[in-house]
Design a protein around this motif. Structure first.
Motif, PDB file in Angstrom:
ATOM      1  N   GLN A 184     -29.577  12.137  13.822  1.00  0.00           N
ATOM      2  CA  GLN A 184     -30.954  11.600  14.140  1.00  0.00           C
ATOM      3  C   GLN A 184     -32.030  12.672  14.252  1.00  0.00           C
ATOM      4  O   GLN A 184     -32.958  12.445  14.045  1.00  0.00           O
ATOM      5  CB  GLN A 184     -30.856  10.541  15.177  1.00  0.00           C
ATOM      6  N   SER A 224     -37.457   1.846   7.381  1.00  0.00           N
ATOM      7  CA  SER A 224     -38.037   2.757   8.420  1.00  0.00           C
ATOM      8  C   SER A 224     -36.829   2.883   9.545  1.00  0.00           C
ATOM      9  O   SER A 224     -36.634   4.162  10.006  1.00  0.00           O
ATOM     10  CB  SER A 224     -39.085   1.857   9.291  1.00  0.00           C
ATOM     11  N   GLU A 225     -36.091   1.994   9.944  1.00  0.00           N
ATOM     12  CA  GLU A 225     -35.220   2.345  11.025  1.00  0.00           C
ATOM     13  C   GLU A 225     -33.808   2.994  10.511  1.00  0.00           C
ATOM     14  O   GLU A 225     -33.463   3.958  11.166  1.00  0.00           O
ATOM     15  CB  GLU A 225     -34.673   1.091  11.589  1.00  0.00           C
ATOM     16  N   SER A 279     -34.042   5.319   8.137  1.00  0.00           N
ATOM     17  CA  SER A 279     -34.638   6.405   7.757  1.00  0.00           C
ATOM     18  C   SER A 279     -34.546   7.286   9.200  1.00  0.00           C
ATOM     19  O   SER A 279     -34.025   8.349   9.394  1.00  0.00           O
ATOM     20  CB  SER A 279     -36.002   6.611   7.279  1.00  0.00           C
ATOM     21  N   TYR A 280     -34.841   6.600  10.358  1.00  0.00           N
ATOM     22  CA  TYR A 280     -35.226   7.286  11.619  1.00  0.00           C
ATOM     23  C   TYR A 280     -33.353   7.732  12.118  1.00  0.00           C
ATOM     24  O   TYR A 280     -33.348   8.590  12.621  1.00  0.00           O
ATOM     25  CB  TYR A 280     -35.749   6.421  12.865  1.00  0.00           C
ATOM     26  N   SER A 300     -37.552  12.234   7.806  1.00  0.00           N
ATOM     27  CA  SER A 300     -38.833  12.171   8.514  1.00  0.00           C
ATOM     28  C   SER A 300     -39.467  10.934   8.257  1.00  0.00           C
ATOM     29  O   SER A 300     -40.476  10.638   9.076  1.00  0.00           O
ATOM     30  CB  SER A 300     -39.680  13.424   8.010  1.00  0.00           C
ATOM     31  N   SER A 301     -39.251  10.229   7.388  1.00  0.00           N
ATOM     32  CA  SER A 301     -40.239   9.205   6.891  1.00  0.00           C
ATOM     33  C   SER A 301     -39.280   8.196   6.100  1.00  0.00           C
ATOM     34  O   SER A 301     -38.339   8.728   5.460  1.00  0.00           O
ATOM     35  CB  SER A 301     -41.349   9.301   6.625  1.00  0.00           C
ATOM     36  N   GLN A 302     -39.756   6.859   6.068  1.00  0.00           N
ATOM     37  CA  GLN A 302     -39.239   6.072   4.921  1.00  0.00           C
ATOM     38  C   GLN A 302     -39.456   6.450   3.595  1.00  0.00           C
ATOM     39  O   GLN A 302     -38.548   6.527   2.766  1.00  0.00           O
ATOM     40  CB  GLN A 302     -39.828   4.442   4.917  1.00  0.00           C
ATOM     41  N   SER A 303     -40.587   7.296   3.077  1.00  0.00           N
ATOM     42  CA  SER A 303     -40.669   7.600   1.965  1.00  0.00           C
ATOM     43  C   SER A 303     -39.823   8.839   1.649  1.00  0.00           C
ATOM     44  O   SER A 303     -39.575   9.240   0.509  1.00  0.00           O
ATOM     45  CB  SER A 303     -42.417   8.015   1.826  1.00  0.00           C
ATOM     46  N   ALA A 304     -39.473   9.693   2.577  1.00  0.00           N
ATOM     47  CA  ALA A 304     -38.834  10.841   2.670  1.00  0.00           C
ATOM     48  C   ALA A 304     -37.318  10.344   2.113  1.00  0.00           C
ATOM     49  O   ALA A 304     -36.734  10.874   1.145  1.00  0.00           O
ATOM     50  CB  ALA A 304     -38.459  11.547   3.780  1.00  0.00           C
ATOM     51  N   THR A 327     -36.823   7.218   0.656  1.00  0.00           N
ATOM     52  CA  THR A 327     -36.853   6.781  -0.786  1.00  0.00           C
ATOM     53  C   THR A 327     -36.571   7.773  -1.598  1.00  0.00           C
ATOM     54  O   THR A 327     -36.006   7.773  -2.679  1.00  0.00           O
ATOM     55  CB  THR A 327     -37.932   5.981  -0.872  1.00  0.00           C
TER      56      THR A 327
END
Length: 259
Positions: A168, A223-224, A226-227, A232-236, A238
């Motif tokens: 994480q 989002s969860e 990705s965390y 660093s983010s959902q887009s990262a 993806t």
């Protein structure tokens, strides 16, 4: 005479000695051996060479499976093909030692283990595949490539375990080098030689593998996920999935049928 088999080492320590050379290669889980007082910790990237008559203590964890290859030095005909093969392979067993496998040899071991599982009664196949592994090791030791004594051996399993325990948070190559007790430059060089990819690529692959598992096996939001996997983010996440695996979180959800 040469034979090979898959087996599981007991969790309680046992010991014995035998009148043939033996190599024990990690296939799953982890195991510990002590050969005439020389300790050896096995995972899926390491092998232990046990010379004839050497006392060895051994035990493994609950998941351990090892590939055991026996090479009998007592052969009948001095000029037989079997004797010639023994003469080629015997130098492997000059002394007890632990070897770290390069990525190609590790892949061969895993392939062989799978074939042993698939055809447990095919003794001819097991004998030939066991001999192939020994010959590959002998060639690498003869020309000094890849397989080497495990003085500063890098264990990808240990590095992966560290990544999973800290997935994480931000993990640097310096962190990974510290796990291996090596300088960053030396760690980078040795890791790429052993595993076939850079430490950064291995870190990203591990994060993506965990993300794919969570996306296909749990209902956690993207989002969860990705965390939880250190992006660093959902887009990262993806973008990384699209670039390195040719897919997206939504496509994985559809294929995995996770609500």
């Amino acid at each position: 005479m040469l034979n090979a088999r898959l087996l599981k080492l007991p969790t309680a320590s046992h010991h014995h000695r035998h009148e043939h050379h033996q190599i024990v290669v990690g296939v799953r889980g982890e195991a510990d051996l002590s050969v005439d007082g020389t300790g050896s910790h096995l995972d899926t990237w390491r092998a232990c060479l046990v010379p004839t008559e050497a006392r060895h203590d051994y035990c493994g964890d609950l998941q351990n499976h090892v590939l055991v290859i026996n090479l009998d030095p007592y052969l009948p005909a001095f000029n037989s093909p079997a004797h010639s093969e023994y003469e080629t392979l015997a130098p492997l067993f000059e002394k007890p030692r632990t070897l770290v496998l390069d990525s190609k040899l590790q892949g061969l071991v895993q392939f062989v283990a799978g074939e042993f599982d698939r055809s447990p009664d095919n003794e001819g196949m097991k004998r030939h595949m066991g001999a192939s592994i020994l010959h590959c090791m002998a060639e690498r030791l003869n020309d000094g490539r890849d397989v080497r004594p495990n003085r500063h051996a890098i264990s990808p399993d240990t590095i992966r375990r560290y990544i999973m325990e800290n997935i994480q948070r931000k993990i640097t190559v310096n962190d990974l080098a510290g796990v291996a007790c090596l300088s960053v430059s030396r760690f980078h060089e040795m890791f790429r030689e052993v595993v076939g990819v850079t430490p950064h690529q291995f870190l990203l692959q591990t994060r993506l593998e965990q993300a794919v598992q969570l996306l296909t096996m749990t209902p956690l939001s993207v989002s969860e996920v990705s965390y939880r996997t250190g992006f660093s983010s959902q887009s990262a996440l993806t973008n990384a999935l699209r670039k390195h695996k040719g897919t997206t979180p939504s496509r994985l959800r559809i294929d995995g049928k996770v609500a």
